[in-house]
Design an enzyme around this catalytic site. Sequence first.
Site, PDB file in Angstrom:
ATOM      1  N   ALA A  61       0.841  -1.200   0.000  1.00  0.00           N
ATOM      2  CA  ALA A  61       0.000   0.000   0.000  1.00  0.00           C
ATOM      3  C   ALA A  61       0.873   1.246   0.000  1.00  0.00           C
ATOM      4  O   ALA A  61       2.013   1.228   0.454  1.00  0.00           O
ATOM      5  CB  ALA A  61      -0.905   0.000   1.219  1.00  0.00           C
ATOM      6  N   ALA A  85      -3.556   3.904   1.716  1.00  0.00           N
ATOM      7  CA  ALA A  85      -4.643   3.755   2.667  1.00  0.00           C
ATOM      8  C   ALA A  85      -5.809   4.702   2.355  1.00  0.00           C
ATOM      9  O   ALA A  85      -5.607   5.830   1.915  1.00  0.00           O
ATOM     10  CB  ALA A  85      -4.152   4.026   4.095  1.00  0.00           C
ATOM     11  N   ASN A 110       8.917   9.261   4.108  1.00  0.00           N
ATOM     12  CA  ASN A 110       7.680   9.977   3.809  1.00  0.00           C
ATOM     13  C   ASN A 110       6.958  10.326   5.105  1.00  0.00           C
ATOM     14  O   ASN A 110       7.061   9.616   6.102  1.00  0.00           O
ATOM     15  CB  ASN A 110       6.779   9.141   2.885  1.00  0.00           C
ATOM     16  N   GLY A 113       0.902  11.263   5.806  1.00  0.00           N
ATOM     17  CA  GLY A 113      -0.232  11.438   6.707  1.00  0.00           C
ATOM     18  C   GLY A 113      -1.560  11.020   6.102  1.00  0.00           C
ATOM     19  O   GLY A 113      -2.578  11.711   6.267  1.00  0.00           O
ATOM     20  N   ASN A 138      -6.053  -0.962   1.948  1.00  0.00           N
ATOM     21  CA  ASN A 138      -5.452  -0.619   3.229  1.00  0.00           C
ATOM     22  C   ASN A 138      -6.386   0.351   3.939  1.00  0.00           C
ATOM     23  O   ASN A 138      -6.697   1.419   3.411  1.00  0.00           O
ATOM     24  CB  ASN A 138      -4.070   0.007   2.992  1.00  0.00           C
ATOM     25  N   ASN A 169      -4.456  -0.951   9.128  1.00  0.00           N
ATOM     26  CA  ASN A 169      -3.153  -0.283   9.245  1.00  0.00           C
ATOM     27  C   ASN A 169      -3.122   0.557  10.521  1.00  0.00           C
ATOM     28  O   ASN A 169      -3.670   1.649  10.566  1.00  0.00           O
ATOM     29  CB  ASN A 169      -2.908   0.596   8.018  1.00  0.00           C
ATOM     30  N   THR A 175       0.464   9.627  11.324  1.00  0.00           N
ATOM     31  CA  THR A 175      -0.776  10.126  11.900  1.00  0.00           C
ATOM     32  C   THR A 175      -0.621  10.055  13.408  1.00  0.00           C
ATOM     33  O   THR A 175      -0.392   8.977  13.963  1.00  0.00           O
ATOM     34  CB  THR A 175      -1.988   9.289  11.442  1.00  0.00           C
ATOM     35  N   LYS A 210      -1.420  -4.862   9.725  1.00  0.00           N
ATOM     36  CA  LYS A 210      -0.073  -4.373   9.395  1.00  0.00           C
ATOM     37  C   LYS A 210       0.549  -3.727  10.623  1.00  0.00           C
ATOM     38  O   LYS A 210      -0.038  -2.812  11.220  1.00  0.00           O
ATOM     39  CB  LYS A 210      -0.140  -3.359   8.245  1.00  0.00           C
ATOM     40  N   ASN A 239       5.579  -2.080   8.480  1.00  0.00           N
ATOM     41  CA  ASN A 239       5.464  -0.736   7.919  1.00  0.00           C
ATOM     42  C   ASN A 239       6.834  -0.048   7.990  1.00  0.00           C
ATOM     43  O   ASN A 239       7.849  -0.699   8.235  1.00  0.00           O
ATOM     44  CB  ASN A 239       4.410   0.057   8.704  1.00  0.00           C
ATOM     45  N   THR A 240       6.846   1.264   7.819  1.00  0.00           N
ATOM     46  CA  THR A 240       8.098   2.031   7.843  1.00  0.00           C
ATOM     47  C   THR A 240       8.606   2.213   9.269  1.00  0.00           C
ATOM     48  O   THR A 240       7.886   2.009  10.236  1.00  0.00           O
ATOM     49  CB  THR A 240       7.894   3.411   7.204  1.00  0.00           C
ATOM     50  N   GLY A 289      12.426  -3.369   2.453  1.00  0.00           N
ATOM     51  CA  GLY A 289      13.742  -3.467   1.850  1.00  0.00           C
ATOM     52  C   GLY A 289      13.916  -4.523   0.783  1.00  0.00           C
ATOM     53  O   GLY A 289      15.044  -4.802   0.366  1.00  0.00           O
ATOM     54  N   THR A 311       9.259   0.808  -2.211  1.00  0.00           N
ATOM     55  CA  THR A 311      10.347   1.768  -2.385  1.00  0.00           C
ATOM     56  C   THR A 311      11.346   1.315  -3.447  1.00  0.00           C
ATOM     57  O   THR A 311      11.903   2.142  -4.166  1.00  0.00           O
ATOM     58  CB  THR A 311      11.063   2.007  -1.041  1.00  0.00           C
TER      59      THR A 311
END
Length: 352
Positions: A61, A85, A110, A113, A138, A169, A175, A210, A239-240, A289, A311
């Site tokens: 997503a 999302a 990123n 938001g 998502n 998520n 957020t 997630k 996630n990140t 990754g 990415t």
Amino acid sequence: MKLIEKLGLAALYQLDPELGHGIAIKALKMGLAPSQGVHSSDRLLTNIAGLDLPNPIGLAAGFDKNAEVIAPLLKTGFGFIEVGAATPIAQPGNAKPRLFRLREDRASINRFGFNNEGMQTIATRLAARPNHGVVGINLGANKSSSHRAIDYVKVLEHCGPYVDFATVNVSSPNTEKLRDLQGERALNALLAGVMETRENLARPIPIFLKIAPDLNGEEIAQIAQVAKHNRIDAIIATNTTLDRDGLQSEHAHEGGGLSGAPLFEKSTRVLAQLAHETDGAIPLIGVGGVSSAAQAMAKIQAGASAVQLYTALVYHGFSLANEIAHGLDQVLKEKNYANVADAVGTDIGAYL
């Protein structure tokens, strides 16, 4: 990667990253992205949460936030894709700039938001999606919402009829206080509402969860128990990250979530810990990754039944999904695996 794709990426690198992303969406709409179809074989056929995938390589997503380019994305080689999302009400997200390329690190940061056009617009597009391919949504919550748990239910009710799975998520770092929903009590309440809503859909779909990579062992164990209790169909890890260790790029200290190459080890360790805690009871999807067949295989051996990427497309182009699928097929053949499922979790210990 073909020469024209290399030239296209080089041109995009000269632009603001968010503008470049918008141009990539337009290129897909115009049919300019690779459309080699989906590579599959008996070794790559995957079933996760009852969904039959031609290969286990998925699009995470965040790329197609508003479900604008589902049809062309399904032609680029992904075995499944996830849009969003999506939030109940359209929202602009955080102030720009909010997307940064870290080329020296093969990464991105990123802080979007949950910018999106809202569930009504997204549902309309999903209703017109091709009748082939596996597509998920998502689920997100509005920044201004006073009842975020209800937001997830609203988006599922609205978009659920048009997708094959939905992801809760609770792990975006962009957020405020969203990750608080990963706590045991809040997560139990949230998932109970989502699962009840799922059962009321005319066609109940699998529900995925997630999670973030910035969790300790106790938190991972707790999430595993909550997921089992609520009969979650799969967990996406991860996630990140907010971690910035070892970065070299000038944008290394920008706020937001880091994705790409530096996340591989961290996310794979969380994946392996989650595989250990769930002991095969819940399918896992490895994210973070992945940019090669070897890395996809590492995620699988660490416990993932499928993988997702995003990415890496910034640095390798849309042909990457097909390249990884072909490469993974070859790796499985060389290791004498009849099917990718036979490799799942065979090297968890390497990351514990």
